[in-house]
Scaffold this active site. Structure first.
Site, mmCIF file in Angstrom:
data_model
loop_
_atom_site.group_PDB
_atom_site.id
_atom_site.type_symbol
_atom_site.label_atom_id
_atom_site.label_comp_id
_atom_site.label_asym_id
_atom_site.label_seq_id
_atom_site.Cartn_x
_atom_site.Cartn_y
_atom_site.Cartn_z
ATOM 1 N N GLU A 107 6.579 -3.369 -2.953
ATOM 2 C CA GLU A 107 5.123 -3.291 -2.984
ATOM 3 C C GLU A 107 4.697 -2.740 -4.335
ATOM 4 O O GLU A 107 5.527 -2.393 -5.180
ATOM 5 C CB GLU A 107 4.600 -2.396 -1.860
ATOM 6 N N HIS A 137 0.397 4.100 1.266
ATOM 7 C CA HIS A 137 1.578 4.874 0.890
ATOM 8 C C HIS A 137 1.278 5.730 -0.338
ATOM 9 O O HIS A 137 0.525 5.312 -1.228
ATOM 10 C CB HIS A 137 2.757 3.952 0.575
#
Length: 572
Positions: A107, A137
């Site tokens: 990611e 995150h």
């Protein structure tokens, strides 16, 4: 985490998996550490390493349905500084006789995906990420000189990695790759070469990125201080800052200093450059690593001695910072202070105080522009800060309550919309996306939420928001999530995409029905429930009598949501 990482690197007996990781599991029955949802796993031949927990669950389920199963599945976590990275896990998988194929799930944030670039298949989440925001995150943001998700995907593609846009597709793709080799082997080795070479070409996917690449200095995060607040913070630590310059004061050459976390080296570092040089200083200037031992393993030591070693190293580096960065501002100058026409004590004091601000405030980035100030009638000059860009780690407050005064002041003066503030109070991450997106996205897990937006964009749709209910979503948080999503007048359909790990699908179904009952939902809702208790959740939805569109397959569900989003409805 900087201190934890430094202590870990003084020994070789322990390894950290995470932080913010679901753990690791050997599907062939050897070990499980963490909380992976066991029902989706099966013994097999595919190794999986992922930043995102929910995306790894989806990938496991896909490879199980394809009859491939798994060998080792490792969640390295979405933190800024993971204890175990992609390369660490790939070294293990590449030499595991049971592993016939490897899948990497990355990611935005960091450079680990480019450093790995060895798996057969991969996915990179965050193509549609909003510029400058943390996407759930802690490490899901683009840092200095880092690639965005699209650039990462292209780098993997160039290395010969086969990319997909959704984890549910991994199983069938990998089965076809394995079937193309008579010996059921997807890698090759030679006696003189331990690193495996991949023999497959990349299936090109028309990735769509919401925004082009941008310079880091333009980013904003939840705890980004304004220039005024940044200068006030520096002033409070004794750094001379500018006020309205009088006619007697002349501001001369400006210099740019940045202290930030270098993820590749697990250390804070400092760079200097002349301000407003048209070159990107994060790319072209030399980085000096600060404060921690280099990332190598040493002989095992006790925790106490390791801690003392880190503290000693930190203090020594801090005390010698002036010598440590000598020669960076003007490489040809043998004495920086003399070159700037200021005293060496003043120069050293200012730089060390800026460093103190960085450490004491849990900063991730501290950019300061200095100017050399000369005053009429006086010999010599002084160095002052004229601008500051400070980004703090909001996790420091959320997890440990540090920087409470700064956080509360920022929330009071926040420019975020009402929906984002409401979401944060319930542990929900909500980000309103720019543009004409009309699909309200409601997803559990940051990685899955990013990927849901990406995959919908690849199918021709556009989401109005990013929403992560959190890994432990309840029926109440689902109801709250609906309320938040529906505050956006652009939303014509809500797409609920859940893959239950810790989250239970029956609890999600209960939350959807609760939202219908209490919120009076008047837009269509598309629901996809997979994972833990999926049969129970799907049954509850089917028997609810509510006008819901329920699907098992992600692509079918996404296409229905896109279709419904294109229907004009009267404003209510």
């Amino acid at each position: 985490m900087l201190r934890v990482q430094a202590i870990l690197r003084t020994q070789s007996a322990s390894r950290l998996v995470g932080a913010n990781s679901p753990g690791m599991i050997s599907s062939i029955g050897k070990c499980r550490i963490g909380f992976h949802p066991l029902p989706t796993f099966s013994p097999g031949c595919i190794g999986i390493v992922a930043k995102s927990g929910t995306l790894s669950y989806e990938t496991v389920a896909s490879t199980t349905r394809a009859g491939l199963g798994q060998t080792l599945v490792v969640g390295i976590g979405g933190d800024m500084l993971p204890g175990t990275d992609f390369v660490d896990v790939l070294r293990i998988l590449e030499h595991d006789e049971d592993t016939m194929g490897i899948i990497l799930i990355g990611e935005i944030g960091g450079k680990a995906e480019e450093d790995a670039a060895e798996p057969i298949m991969a996915l990179v989440a965050g193509m549609q990420a909003k510029s400058g925001r943390i996407m759930g995150h802690a490490g899901a943001f683009v840092g200095p000189a880092e690639m965005d998700a699209l650039a990462k995907a292209r780098a993997l593609e160039k290395a010969g990695v086969i990319l997909t846009d959704h984890p549910s597709k991994f199983g069938d793709h990998m089965r076809r790759l394995l079937g193309s080799n008579a010996d059921r082997t997807v890698t090759s080795r030679t006696k003189t070469q331990g690193v495996q070479r991949r023999a497959f070409h990349t299936d090109r996917i028309p990735f769509r990125s919401r925004l082009p690449s941008f310079k880091y200095s333009g980013q904003m995060r939840n705890l980004t201080l304004s220039s005024e607040h940044g200068l006030h913070l520096l002033s409070g630590h004794g750094v001379p800052v500018s006020s309205i310059a009088s006619k007697q004061t002349k501001l001369e050459t400006k210099y740019f200093m940045s202290i930030f976390v270098d993820r590749a080296n697990y250390q804070p570092c400092v760079i200097f450059s002349r301000a407003y040089d048209h070159r990107d200083p994060y790319v072209h200037e030399h980085r000096c690593l600060l404060g921690w031992p280099s990332r190598v393993n040493h002989d095992t030591k006790s925790l106490e001695s390791a801690t003392n070693l880190v503290e000693k190293h930190f203090n020594a580096q801090k005390a010698s910072l002036f010598a440590y960065i000598a020669g960076i501002i003007t490489p040809k100058a043998s004495n920086q202070a003399e070159d700037l026409n200021i005293s060496s004590d003043q120069y050293r004091s200012v730089v060390e105080r800026v460093l103190e601000v960085f450490y004491e405030t849990d900063a991730i980035l501290l950019e300061t522009t200095f100017s050399i100030q000369s005053e009429a009638g006086r010999d010599g000059s002084s160095i002052i800060a004229v601008d500051a860009h400070v980004v703090l780690d909001d996790a420091a407050y959320k997890s440990r309550g540090r920087q409470k005064d700064i956080y509360e002041r920022m929330m009071t003066n926040s420019t975020d919309d009402e929906a984002a503030l409401l979401a944060s109070k319930d542990g929900i991450t909500y980000i309103r996306l720019e543009g004409e997106g009309s699909i309200g996205s409601l997803v559990n897990g940051a990685g899955l939420a990013m990927n849901t937006n990406d995959a919908i964009a690849n199918l021709g749709g556009m989401c109005a928001n990013f929403l992560d209910t959190g890994g432990k979503a309840t029926s109440e948080t689902v109801k709250t999530s609906f309320n938040i999503v529906l505050k956006d007048a652009r939303v014509k359909v809500v797409f609920v995409n859940i893959f239950g790990g810790l989250t239970l699908c029956d609890m999600i179904a209960e939350g959807i029905m609760l939202a219908y009952k209490e919120l009076g939902i008047r837009v269509p809702v598309v629901v996809r429930l997979r994972g833990t208790n999926e049969e129970m959740g799907q049954k509850m939805i089917a028997e609810s009598g509510l006008p819901l569109y329920a699907f098992d397959d992600f692509e079918e569900a996404a296409e229905k949501a896109i279709e419904l989003s294109q229907i004009d409805r009267p404003q209510i």
